[in-house]
Scaffold this active site. Structure first.
Site, PDB file in Angstrom:
ATOM      1  N   LYS A  23       0.841  -1.210   0.000  1.00 47.28           N
ATOM      2  CA  LYS A  23       0.000   0.000   0.000  1.00 47.28           C
ATOM      3  C   LYS A  23       0.867   1.249   0.000  1.00 47.28           C
ATOM      4  O   LYS A  23       0.654   2.172  -0.790  1.00 47.28           O
ATOM      5  CB  LYS A  23      -0.877   0.012   1.250  1.00 47.28           C
ATOM      6  CG  LYS A  23      -1.493   1.367   1.581  1.00 47.28           C
ATOM      7  CD  LYS A  23      -2.354   1.370   2.814  1.00 47.28           C
ATOM      8  CE  LYS A  23      -1.620   1.660   4.067  1.00 47.28           C
ATOM      9  NZ  LYS A  23      -1.415   3.086   4.399  1.00 47.28           N
ATOM     10  N   ASN A  24       1.892   1.265   0.842  1.00 47.10           N
ATOM     11  CA  ASN A  24       2.671   2.503   0.991  1.00 47.10           C
ATOM     12  C   ASN A  24       3.652   2.726  -0.148  1.00 47.10           C
ATOM     13  O   ASN A  24       4.196   3.818  -0.294  1.00 47.10           O
ATOM     14  CB  ASN A  24       3.372   2.517   2.354  1.00 47.10           C
ATOM     15  CG  ASN A  24       2.363   2.728   3.477  1.00 47.10           C
ATOM     16  OD1 ASN A  24       1.197   3.028   3.223  1.00 47.10           O
ATOM     17  ND2 ASN A  24       2.793   2.540   4.705  1.00 47.10           N
ATOM     18  N   CYS A 117      -4.333  12.541  12.976  1.00 47.57           N
ATOM     19  CA  CYS A 117      -5.096  11.290  13.126  1.00 47.57           C
ATOM     20  C   CYS A 117      -4.707  10.702  14.480  1.00 47.57           C
ATOM     21  O   CYS A 117      -3.958  11.295  15.241  1.00 47.57           O
ATOM     22  CB  CYS A 117      -4.764  10.348  11.985  1.00 47.57           C
ATOM     23  SG  CYS A 117      -3.038   9.963  11.915  1.00 47.57           S
ATOM     24  N   ARG A 122       0.806  14.805  12.888  1.00 51.69           N
ATOM     25  CA  ARG A 122       1.127  14.646  11.459  1.00 51.69           C
ATOM     26  C   ARG A 122       1.455  15.982  10.777  1.00 51.69           C
ATOM     27  O   ARG A 122       0.745  16.450   9.891  1.00 51.69           O
ATOM     28  CB  ARG A 122      -0.014  13.942  10.715  1.00 51.69           C
ATOM     29  CG  ARG A 122      -0.534  12.666  11.347  1.00 51.69           C
ATOM     30  CD  ARG A 122       0.477  11.543  11.501  1.00 51.69           C
ATOM     31  NE  ARG A 122       1.008  11.003  10.282  1.00 51.69           N
ATOM     32  CZ  ARG A 122       0.482   9.969   9.627  1.00 51.69           C
ATOM     33  NH1 ARG A 122      -0.610   9.438  10.059  1.00 51.69           N
ATOM     34  NH2 ARG A 122       1.047   9.511   8.531  1.00 51.69           N
ATOM     35  N   ASP A 308       5.036   0.973  12.075  1.00 55.77           N
ATOM     36  CA  ASP A 308       3.791   0.367  11.582  1.00 55.77           C
ATOM     37  C   ASP A 308       3.593  -1.052  12.079  1.00 55.77           C
ATOM     38  O   ASP A 308       2.531  -1.633  11.841  1.00 55.77           O
ATOM     39  CB  ASP A 308       3.760   0.373  10.049  1.00 55.77           C
ATOM     40  CG  ASP A 308       3.550   1.775   9.523  1.00 55.77           C
ATOM     41  OD1 ASP A 308       3.716   1.982   8.319  1.00 55.77           O
ATOM     42  OD2 ASP A 308       3.262   2.670  10.330  1.00 55.77           O
ATOM     43  N   ARG A 400      -8.526  -0.192   5.155  1.00 49.48           N
ATOM     44  CA  ARG A 400      -7.639   0.817   4.553  1.00 49.48           C
ATOM     45  C   ARG A 400      -6.334   0.173   4.115  1.00 49.48           C
ATOM     46  O   ARG A 400      -5.731   0.592   3.145  1.00 49.48           O
ATOM     47  CB  ARG A 400      -7.355   1.921   5.576  1.00 49.48           C
ATOM     48  CG  ARG A 400      -8.533   2.826   5.855  1.00 49.48           C
ATOM     49  CD  ARG A 400      -8.095   4.072   6.556  1.00 49.48           C
ATOM     50  NE  ARG A 400      -6.927   4.623   5.883  1.00 49.48           N
ATOM     51  CZ  ARG A 400      -6.101   5.497   6.442  1.00 49.48           C
ATOM     52  NH1 ARG A 400      -6.310   5.913   7.675  1.00 49.48           N
ATOM     53  NH2 ARG A 400      -5.075   5.968   5.790  1.00 49.48           N
TER      54      ARG A 400
HETATM   55  C1  EPZ Z   1       4.535   7.103   6.099  1.00 49.67           C
HETATM   56  O1  EPZ Z   1       3.790   8.191   6.612  1.00 49.67           O
HETATM   57  C2  EPZ Z   1       3.579   5.917   6.096  1.00 49.67           C
HETATM   58  N1  EPZ Z   1       2.429   6.222   5.252  1.00 49.67           N
HETATM   59  C3  EPZ Z   1       3.116   5.616   7.515  1.00 49.67           C
HETATM   60  O2  EPZ Z   1       2.317   4.440   7.461  1.00 49.67           O
HETATM   61  C4  EPZ Z   1       4.331   5.328   8.385  1.00 49.67           C
HETATM   62  O3  EPZ Z   1       3.909   5.124   9.718  1.00 49.67           O
HETATM   63  C5  EPZ Z   1       5.293   6.522   8.316  1.00 49.67           C
HETATM   64  O4  EPZ Z   1       5.647   6.799   6.946  1.00 49.67           O
HETATM   65  C6  EPZ Z   1       6.578   6.250   9.086  1.00 49.67           C
HETATM   66  O5  EPZ Z   1       7.206   5.104   8.578  1.00 49.67           O
HETATM   67  C7  EPZ Z   1       2.535   6.132   3.925  1.00 49.67           C
HETATM   68  O6  EPZ Z   1       3.586   5.792   3.397  1.00 49.67           O
HETATM   69  C8  EPZ Z   1       1.293   6.423   3.125  1.00 49.67           C
HETATM   70  P1  EPZ Z   1       6.658  10.409   8.069  1.00 49.67           P
HETATM   71  P2  EPZ Z   1       4.425   9.683   6.565  1.00 49.67           P
HETATM   72  O7  EPZ Z   1       6.582  11.713   7.372  1.00 49.67           O
HETATM   73  O8  EPZ Z   1       5.337   9.821   5.420  1.00 49.67           O
HETATM   74  C9  EPZ Z   1       7.271  13.557  11.472  1.00 49.67           C
HETATM   75  C10 EPZ Z   1       0.404   3.147   7.748  1.00 49.67           C
HETATM   76  O9  EPZ Z   1      -0.043   2.629   8.781  1.00 49.67           O
HETATM   77  N2  EPZ Z   1       7.127  14.571  10.409  1.00 49.67           N
HETATM   78  O10 EPZ Z   1       7.750   9.462   7.682  1.00 49.67           O
HETATM   79  O11 EPZ Z   1       3.303  10.631   6.706  1.00 49.67           O
HETATM   80  C11 EPZ Z   1       5.989  12.760  11.708  1.00 49.67           C
HETATM   81  O12 EPZ Z   1       5.123  13.455  12.575  1.00 49.67           O
HETATM   82  C12 EPZ Z   1       0.924   4.561   7.783  1.00 49.67           C
HETATM   83  O13 EPZ Z   1       0.502   2.560   6.641  1.00 49.67           O
HETATM   84  C13 EPZ Z   1       7.430  15.898  10.719  1.00 49.67           C
HETATM   85  O14 EPZ Z   1       7.796  16.216  11.835  1.00 49.67           O
HETATM   86  O15 EPZ Z   1       5.268   9.679   7.908  1.00 49.67           O
HETATM   87  C14 EPZ Z   1       6.522  11.504  12.332  1.00 49.67           C
HETATM   88  O16 EPZ Z   1       6.775  11.717  13.690  1.00 49.67           O
HETATM   89  C15 EPZ Z   1       0.674   5.219   9.123  1.00 49.67           C
HETATM   90  N3  EPZ Z   1       7.306  16.835   9.735  1.00 49.67           N
HETATM   91  C16 EPZ Z   1       7.845  11.282  11.593  1.00 49.67           C
HETATM   92  O17 EPZ Z   1       8.202  12.560  11.056  1.00 49.67           O
HETATM   93  C17 EPZ Z   1       6.924  16.505   8.462  1.00 49.67           C
HETATM   94  O18 EPZ Z   1       6.856  17.414   7.598  1.00 49.67           O
HETATM   95  C18 EPZ Z   1       7.764  10.285  10.454  1.00 49.67           C
HETATM   96  O19 EPZ Z   1       6.663  10.672   9.655  1.00 49.67           O
HETATM   97  C19 EPZ Z   1       6.633  15.148   8.171  1.00 49.67           C
HETATM   98  C20 EPZ Z   1       6.749  14.194   9.167  1.00 49.67           C
END
Ligand code: EPZ
Length: 421
Positions: A23-24, A117, A122, A308, A400
């Site tokens: 999915k991701n 969420c 996020r 995850d 999802r």
């Molecule tokens: C991706 O989300 C995945 N989703 C998430 O999977 C996964 O948990 C996450 O990466 C971490 O591995 C998809 O790929 C669609 P991040 P993403 O930006 O990219 C912080 C699932 O269950 N952050 O890597 O949105 C954030 O708050 C989902 O399949 C900032 O601070 O996550 C978090 O603490 C849930 N500023 C950390 O970085 C930003 O601009 C990692 O988030 C962006 C993120």
């Protein structure tokens, strides 16, 4: 209409589970099809709520999209719209990764800010920081980010954040950089396999990109990109979920189309706990041993233990006598599943960004509420291991990210049915 899953626990499970496409990996690759008028064919796409949402978003932006069985064909040369509506982006944060391609193609974009969420606030500051470095001017109005970048050009960007690298910020920057003048270097890029997949797809479209899958990605902008044909790899989180389900129910399961090399951190922790993973080509055999030791984990960006799989691992530890500590460094608030597991007799307490799990010999079935996608998977695992009946309400959260979960489980002997609320 609302539906629930009803699970009768402690039935022996055995047999083979087919793992679906990731999915991701598919979400950013679908967004990347916005970068060309050419036709792209993407195979092994899981039929999930999230992939259907991304397809709806592409259609709302002007693309023609066909989704037959597990193949998506994206084409059409109608002029692209530049507005990604709230009603679609708010249901799935992954939609935010259309921002980069829209800016690359149209030099402007209006994308709804993704809501928070249950796993955390996020933020999108890293996405905006990186895109601003490429020359995009942003304003935020009415819950939308409105970007304008008529003269974008490549540059060096450091994308590390407080919680480490960002997967979708890396994806947005990679896609934005493919069609603008000059060289873009992304340092502290996310190394997740999904980013490697995106880089491979962009290369097939004609992008000049190296280093995807490592902390430094270098992109030389090109004039245009063409459609590409790509097969999505297996979903490592779905595979990890079924591995943990086998461990929690002490079942020997075989996973087909599962890539062990993407699950090294989980494999290491399960060996410490007392479960062996036998890895051949694209098959993993899960072999629980008799001794089961409480095992602590801390989640990190890839290749660290994946956030995850944190909830699913907690479900295993909840039913493993002894004390284990679970820390989530990526989403420190990702603990909504604690309350639900405790309703099933688990003894888990949260202390800030750590959870202390006092594993019990047996969990008891109970009515519980699904919430975050992965927390819901943890409840399925706990329900299958528990004595008695578990009802998981709001099962749409599971759909999802898990293709046909109850069918896959019924095939290996689980007593699980879906009923209307
Ligand atoms: C991706 O989300 C995945 N989703 C998430 O999977 C996964 O948990 C996450 O990466 C971490 O591995 C998809 O790929 C669609 P991040 P993403 O930006 O990219 C912080 C699932 O269950 N952050 O890597 O949105 C954030 O708050 C989902 O399949 C900032 O601070 O996550 C978090 O603490 C849930 N500023 C950390 O970085 C930003 O601009 C990692 O988030 C962006 C993120």
């Amino acid at each position: 209409m609302l539906e629930k899953l009803v699970i009768e626990g402690q039935h022996p499970l055995k047999g083979t589970v087919e793992i679906s496409g990731s999915k991701n990996a598919v979400l950013p690759i679908l967004a990347a099809t916005l970068l060309t008028e050419g036709t792209s064919i993407i195979e092994n796409v899981p039929r999930l709520r999230d992939t259907l949402t991304m397809i709806a978003l592409l259609r709302s932006l002007g693309k023609d999209v066909d989704f037959t069985k597990n193949t998506v064909t994206v084409g059409g040369n109608k002029p692209l719209k530049h507005i990604a509506e709230y009603k679609l982006v708010s249901t799935m944060r992954g939609s935010f990764c259309v921002l980069g391609p829209l800016l690359a193609k149209l030099k402007k974009a209006k994308v709804s800010l993704p809501g928070g969420c249950v796993i955390g606030v996020r933020p999108v500051d890293l996405h905006l920081k990186g895109l601003k470095s490429l020359g995009v001017k942003f304003e935020v109005d009415g819950g939308y980010v409105i970007g304008d970048g008529p003269r974008m050009k490549g540059c060096q960007i450091y994308l590390g954040g407080v919680f480490g690298s960002s997967v979708l910020a890396t994806a947005n920057l990679m896609m934005a950089a493919t069609l603008i003048k000059g060289e873009t270097v992304i340092d502290s890029a996310a190394c997740e396999p999904e980013i490697y997949d995106l880089g491979c797809f962009l290369s097939k479209m004609g992008a000049q990109i190296t280093g995807h899958g490592t902390p430094r990605i270098i992109i030389q902008g090109v004039k245009e990109l063409k459609g590409a044909h790509y097969r999505i790899g297996p979903d490592r989180v779905e595979a990890g979920t079924y591995i943990l389900l086998a461990a929690a129910t002490k079942s020997t399961l075989t996973l087909k189309n599962a890539d062990c090399s993407q699950l090294v951190a989980l494999k290491d922790k399960l060996e410490e706990h007392g479960v062996e993973l036998q890895c051949e080509l694209q098959t993993i055999v899960v072999k629980p041993k008799f001794i089961r030791r409480p095992t602590s984990i801390t989640t990190y960006p890839y290749p660290g233990f994946p956030t995850d799989l944190q909830a699913q691992f907690m479900a295993l530890m909840a039913n493993t006598p002894g004390v284990s500590v679970i820390t989530d460094k990526v989403f420190p608030d990702r603990f909504i599943h604690i309350a639900e597991l405790n309703r099933m007799g688990a003894q888990i307490r949260r202390e800030g960004s750590i959870a202390v799990v006092e594993g019990v010999r047996v969990l008891h079935g109970a009515p519980v509420m699904a919430s975050d996608l992965r927390a819901s998977a943890a409840l399925v695992i706990a329900g299958l291991a528990a004595k008695g009946k578990t009802e998981i309400h709001r099962v749409y959260h599971l759909e999802r990210g898990y293709e046909g979960m109850e069918h896959k489980l019924q095939k290996i002997g689980a007593k699980i049915t879906r009923v209307k609320e």
